[in-house]
Design an enzyme around this catalytic site. Structure first.
Site, PDB file in Angstrom:
ATOM      1  N   ARG A 186      88.327  91.028  62.546  1.00 31.95           N
ATOM      2  CA  ARG A 186      89.590  91.752  60.994  1.00 31.95           C
ATOM      3  C   ARG A 186      90.740  91.353  61.183  1.00 31.95           C
ATOM      4  O   ARG A 186      91.050  91.563  62.230  1.00 31.95           O
ATOM      5  CB  ARG A 186      89.154  93.355  61.013  1.00 31.95           C
ATOM      6  CG  ARG A 186      89.087  94.137  59.688  1.00 31.95           C
ATOM      7  CD  ARG A 186      88.649  95.183  60.023  1.00 31.95           C
ATOM      8  NE  ARG A 186      88.678  96.505  61.048  1.00 31.95           N
ATOM      9  CZ  ARG A 186      87.701  96.787  62.293  1.00 31.95           C
ATOM     10  NH1 ARG A 186      86.740  96.185  62.030  1.00 31.95           N
ATOM     11  NH2 ARG A 186      88.834  97.454  63.215  1.00 31.95           N
TER      12      ARG A 186
ATOM     13  N   ASP B 107      98.569 101.266  59.474  1.00 35.38           N
ATOM     14  CA  ASP B 107      97.063 101.033  59.716  1.00 35.38           C
ATOM     15  C   ASP B 107      97.347  99.444  59.850  1.00 35.38           C
ATOM     16  O   ASP B 107      96.401  98.433  58.860  1.00 35.38           O
ATOM     17  CB  ASP B 107      96.528 101.099  58.921  1.00 35.38           C
ATOM     18  CG  ASP B 107      94.210 101.276  59.014  1.00 35.38           C
ATOM     19  OD1 ASP B 107      94.674 100.331  60.257  1.00 35.38           O
ATOM     20  OD2 ASP B 107      94.259 101.813  58.476  1.00 35.38           O
TER      21      ASP B 107
ATOM     22  N   ASP C 272      93.481 126.871  78.791  1.00 35.57           N
ATOM     23  CA  ASP C 272      94.661 127.690  78.211  1.00 35.57           C
ATOM     24  C   ASP C 272      95.282 126.596  77.142  1.00 35.57           C
ATOM     25  O   ASP C 272      96.828 126.398  77.291  1.00 35.57           O
ATOM     26  CB  ASP C 272      95.327 128.094  79.507  1.00 35.57           C
ATOM     27  CG  ASP C 272      94.082 129.242  80.353  1.00 35.57           C
ATOM     28  OD1 ASP C 272      94.554 129.905  79.210  1.00 35.57           O
ATOM     29  OD2 ASP C 272      94.516 129.162  81.068  1.00 35.57           O
TER      30      ASP C 272
ATOM     31  N   TYR D  47      81.749  89.909  61.572  1.00 39.78           N
ATOM     32  CA  TYR D  47      81.009  90.334  62.621  1.00 39.78           C
ATOM     33  C   TYR D  47      79.583  90.214  63.223  1.00 39.78           C
ATOM     34  O   TYR D  47      78.463  90.319  62.517  1.00 39.78           O
ATOM     35  CB  TYR D  47      80.666  92.221  62.444  1.00 39.78           C
ATOM     36  CG  TYR D  47      81.723  92.468  62.234  1.00 39.78           C
ATOM     37  CD1 TYR D  47      83.059  93.164  63.405  1.00 39.78           C
ATOM     38  CD2 TYR D  47      81.980  93.042  60.864  1.00 39.78           C
ATOM     39  CE1 TYR D  47      84.653  92.976  61.691  1.00 39.78           C
ATOM     40  CE2 TYR D  47      83.018  93.088  60.375  1.00 39.78           C
ATOM     41  CZ  TYR D  47      84.414  93.749  60.857  1.00 39.78           C
ATOM     42  OH  TYR D  47      85.503  94.240  60.515  1.00 39.78           O
TER      43      TYR D  47
ATOM     44  N   HIS E 165      92.516 107.664  56.226  1.00 35.30           N
ATOM     45  CA  HIS E 165      91.925 107.049  55.020  1.00 35.30           C
ATOM     46  C   HIS E 165      92.797 108.479  54.017  1.00 35.30           C
ATOM     47  O   HIS E 165      91.713 109.782  53.825  1.00 35.30           O
ATOM     48  CB  HIS E 165      89.907 107.458  55.450  1.00 35.30           C
ATOM     49  CG  HIS E 165      90.214 106.213  56.098  1.00 35.30           C
ATOM     50  ND1 HIS E 165      88.542 106.103  56.537  1.00 35.30           N
ATOM     51  CD2 HIS E 165      90.250 105.712  56.704  1.00 35.30           C
ATOM     52  CE1 HIS E 165      88.726 105.270  57.654  1.00 35.30           C
ATOM     53  NE2 HIS E 165      89.310 104.672  56.693  1.00 35.30           N
TER      54      HIS E 165
ATOM     55  N   HIS F 103      83.870 101.304  64.944  1.00 32.99           N
ATOM     56  CA  HIS F 103      84.924 101.515  65.224  1.00 32.99           C
ATOM     57  C   HIS F 103      84.747 102.210  67.335  1.00 32.99           C
ATOM     58  O   HIS F 103      84.813 103.552  67.458  1.00 32.99           O
ATOM     59  CB  HIS F 103      84.462 103.771  64.757  1.00 32.99           C
ATOM     60  CG  HIS F 103      84.949 103.157  62.985  1.00 32.99           C
ATOM     61  ND1 HIS F 103      84.597 104.322  61.991  1.00 32.99           N
ATOM     62  CD2 HIS F 103      85.761 102.252  62.796  1.00 32.99           C
ATOM     63  CE1 HIS F 103      85.239 104.038  60.273  1.00 32.99           C
ATOM     64  NE2 HIS F 103      86.093 103.283  60.730  1.00 32.99           N
TER      65      HIS F 103
ATOM     66  N   ASP G 141      92.848  97.450  66.377  1.00 27.53           N
ATOM     67  CA  ASP G 141      93.183  98.253  65.324  1.00 27.53           C
ATOM     68  C   ASP G 141      93.557  99.606  65.388  1.00 27.53           C
ATOM     69  O   ASP G 141      93.085 100.354  66.076  1.00 27.53           O
ATOM     70  CB  ASP G 141      92.078  98.170  63.988  1.00 27.53           C
ATOM     71  CG  ASP G 141      91.601  99.465  62.794  1.00 27.53           C
ATOM     72  OD1 ASP G 141      92.656  99.835  62.532  1.00 27.53           O
ATOM     73  OD2 ASP G 141      90.476  99.244  62.262  1.00 27.53           O
TER      74      ASP G 141
ATOM     75  N   HIS H 229      90.518 100.884  51.964  1.00 24.57           N
ATOM     76  CA  HIS H 229      91.314 102.561  51.958  1.00 24.57           C
ATOM     77  C   HIS H 229      92.069 102.689  51.151  1.00 24.57           C
ATOM     78  O   HIS H 229      93.892 102.138  51.270  1.00 24.57           O
ATOM     79  CB  HIS H 229      90.408 103.433  52.688  1.00 24.57           C
ATOM     80  CG  HIS H 229      91.294 102.283  54.599  1.00 24.57           C
ATOM     81  ND1 HIS H 229      92.439 103.455  54.308  1.00 24.57           N
ATOM     82  CD2 HIS H 229      90.968 102.108  55.203  1.00 24.57           C
ATOM     83  CE1 HIS H 229      93.078 102.649  55.735  1.00 24.57           C
ATOM     84  NE2 HIS H 229      91.794 101.538  55.806  1.00 24.57           N
TER      85      HIS H 229
ATOM     86  N   GLU I 118      93.926  93.049  58.742  1.00 28.29           N
ATOM     87  CA  GLU I 118      94.451  94.114  58.035  1.00 28.29           C
ATOM     88  C   GLU I 118      96.130  94.495  57.684  1.00 28.29           C
ATOM     89  O   GLU I 118      96.924  94.259  58.740  1.00 28.29           O
ATOM     90  CB  GLU I 118      93.708  95.260  58.608  1.00 28.29           C
ATOM     91  CG  GLU I 118      93.805  97.090  57.838  1.00 28.29           C
ATOM     92  CD  GLU I 118      93.470  97.828  57.966  1.00 28.29           C
ATOM     93  OE1 GLU I 118      92.939  98.895  57.491  1.00 28.29           O
ATOM     94  OE2 GLU I 118      93.458  98.177  59.540  1.00 28.29           O
TER      95      GLU I 118
ATOM     96  N   HIS J  27      80.980  96.904  55.569  1.00 28.85           N
ATOM     97  CA  HIS J  27      82.393  97.608  54.987  1.00 28.85           C
ATOM     98  C   HIS J  27      83.158  97.104  53.642  1.00 28.85           C
ATOM     99  O   HIS J  27      82.972  96.143  53.372  1.00 28.85           O
ATOM    100  CB  HIS J  27      83.460  98.062  55.825  1.00 28.85           C
ATOM    101  CG  HIS J  27      83.641  96.980  57.040  1.00 28.85           C
ATOM    102  ND1 HIS J  27      85.439  96.947  56.130  1.00 28.85           N
ATOM    103  CD2 HIS J  27      84.226  95.950  57.628  1.00 28.85           C
ATOM    104  CE1 HIS J  27      85.780  95.676  56.732  1.00 28.85           C
ATOM    105  NE2 HIS J  27      85.246  95.598  58.357  1.00 28.85           N
TER     106      HIS J  27
ATOM    107  N   GLU K 235      91.856  94.789  54.544  1.00 32.06           N
ATOM    108  CA  GLU K 235      91.069  94.234  56.072  1.00 32.06           C
ATOM    109  C   GLU K 235      89.730  94.100  55.867  1.00 32.06           C
ATOM    110  O   GLU K 235      88.962  94.296  55.509  1.00 32.06           O
ATOM    111  CB  GLU K 235      91.049  95.822  56.577  1.00 32.06           C
ATOM    112  CG  GLU K 235      89.974  97.021  55.560  1.00 32.06           C
ATOM    113  CD  GLU K 235      90.580  98.340  57.029  1.00 32.06           C
ATOM    114  OE1 GLU K 235      89.357  97.896  57.345  1.00 32.06           O
ATOM    115  OE2 GLU K 235      91.178  99.211  56.266  1.00 32.06           O
TER     116      GLU K 235
END
Length: 445
Positions: A412, A278, A47, A395, A368, A250, A267, A361, A414, A357, A391
């Site tokens: 990273r 972001d 519910d 790694y 995105h 991710h 991130d 974006h 960004e 990557h 960004e």
């Protein structure tokens, strides 16, 4: 003391939503129509539902906040070109779930020309679309396609009595998403605020970090700030990755402990009035970079700064990414993680092992965001009003051929950037990213 509350920008007004609808219809044939459903509630368990978030395309054209709504645009209709269908008023249900606007409220509060409640949708929709030759809808949305096919089927069944079903469906996305790609002044104000809220949250996480905490505890610091500042929460699932978890692009489990001597990559961004922040920052859990961490971090930071400097009208995301790849490749060679000459390593794309990557974006109502990256097969030139991320990252796997001090480090950095007529505006510059600035902030925790 509670955190300071930032002044909030004005919401987008009905006049701007009307202008967006009018401009879109001006591109369409006069005998066409637009059919655009909003989002529905999604069950979480039994519910209870997930918090409602309006569909971005629907919000862009209406600002209407309720589920199960439908926008119909009818170029040239004398009684009004924009028609909204919405939930029926129901006092019994409203006692449980809150007041619904209903048709009168939709016209009064959201500036559409005409509105009906959903109990009238089928009969009214058929009448509105009778004689419209082409229906524009999001062809990749099953709900839109099902709705359009149902209308066409009902009208076709009455063709002998004079009904005129639509002859064709066309994709609305290219026209609508091209418009969403260029942000208005009001949209930029909301993105600037989402960036500012996100920046405060990242500073708060830096100040709170210490060995022995869990990743989810830093996530709690971030998301408390998002909500405290009036945001709806995170714009996407927050990533808080300590140590080798930062090498999972991710990573969202956020359950591990934070260890002395490790870096932590965050991130995360706030959503404010459906517009997304972001930001990614990487910093030492104990407040001090090791020699290897600092050396690798400086490679990423230099590449990011050069990429930010390259953002201006006329350049392309592909060119910015190529510059980042060159800078990261050269930096990895300096550190002994790659061998040979830069040109040779660019040719064999060795950097993809450490940087898989893209650099950027689009950013807006979606983290995105929509909009083509290429036009006629070529990278799309940047133009004022576009908003993007920058960004770069590295790694480093914990493999035997990697020097031990670098194994398992993920970094990273960004920021969110608006393209201006003169160059660019960094919307998230308030978060420290120079090594000395980060260490100074964390030393004063």
């Amino acid at each position: 003391m509670p955190p300071e509350t930032l002044p909030r920008p004005a919401p987008i007004g009905n006049a701007e939503y009307r202008e967006r609808r009018t401009a879109l219809m001006a591109e369409l044939p006069p005998d066409s129509a637009v059919l655009l459903p909003g989002a529905s509630l999604v069950t979480r368990s039994r519910d209870s539902e997930f918090p409602f978030r309006q569909a971005s395309d629907f919000h862009y054209l209406t600002g209407f906040p309720e589920p199960d709504a439908l926008l119909v645009l009818l170029p040239g209709r004398s009684e009004g070109e924009s028609v909204l269908f919405c939930q029926d008023r129901n006092p019994a249900l409203e006692t449980w779930t809150g007041i619904r606007l209903g048709a009168e409220g939709a016209v009064r509060e959201h500036g559409v020309d005409d509105a009906y409640e959903n109990s009238e949708r089928e009969s009214c929709l058929d009448a509105l679309l009778d004689g419209r030759t082409t229906l524009y809808l999001l062809l990749d949305d099953p709900d839109s396609l099902t709705l359009a096919q149902a209308v066409r089927g009902r009208l076709a069944a009455r063709a002998r009595r004079g009904a005129r079903p639509p002859l064709a469906f066309a994709d609305l996305a290219p026209r609508l998403h091209a418009r969403r790609l260029i942000k208005s002044a009001a949209e930029l104000a909301l993105l600037r605020h989402a960036g500012a809220v996100s920046a405060r949250a990242h500073q708060r996480a830096m100040a709170a970090a210490r060995p022995g905490l869990a990743e989810f505890q830093l996530q709690a610091e971030l998301e408390h700030e998002f909500r405290w500042q009036g945001g709806s929460g995170p714009a996407y699932a927050s990533i808080v990755g300590g140590g080798a978890n930062a090498c999972v692009l991710h990573y969202v489990e956020n359950r591990a402990a934070l260890h002395d001597g490790d870096l932590v990559l965050i991130d995360a961004g706030a959503e404010f009035d459906l517009y997304a922040g972001d930001i990614t920052r990487t910093f030492p859990v104990n407040g001090r970079f090791s020699e290897a961490q600092r050396a690798l971090y400086e490679v990423v930071l230099e590449a990011q700064q050069r990429a930010l400097d390259a953002v201006r009208p006329g350049t392309t995301l592909a060119a910015i990414h190529d510059g980042v790849v060159r800078d990261l490749t050269a930096g990895l060679i300096r550190l002994g993680l790659l061998e040979g000459e830069v040109v040779a390593r660019l040719d064999d794309e060795s950097v993809k092992r450490f940087y898989p990557h893209s650099t950027s974006h689009w950013l807006g109502l979606d983290v995105h965001d929509v909009g083509d990256y290429r036009r006629d097969g070529e990278p799309r030139p940047l133009a004022p009003g576009m908003v993007l991320t920058v960004e770069p990252g590295l790694y480093i796997p914990a493999d035997d051929d990697i020097p031990a001090p670098f194994r398992g480090i993920g970094i990273r950095i960004e920021d969110d950037v608006a393209v201006t007529a003169e160059g660019r505006e960094v919307l998230t510059a308030d978060v420290p990213k120079q090594v000395d600035e980060i260490e100074a902030l964390m030393a004063n925790r």
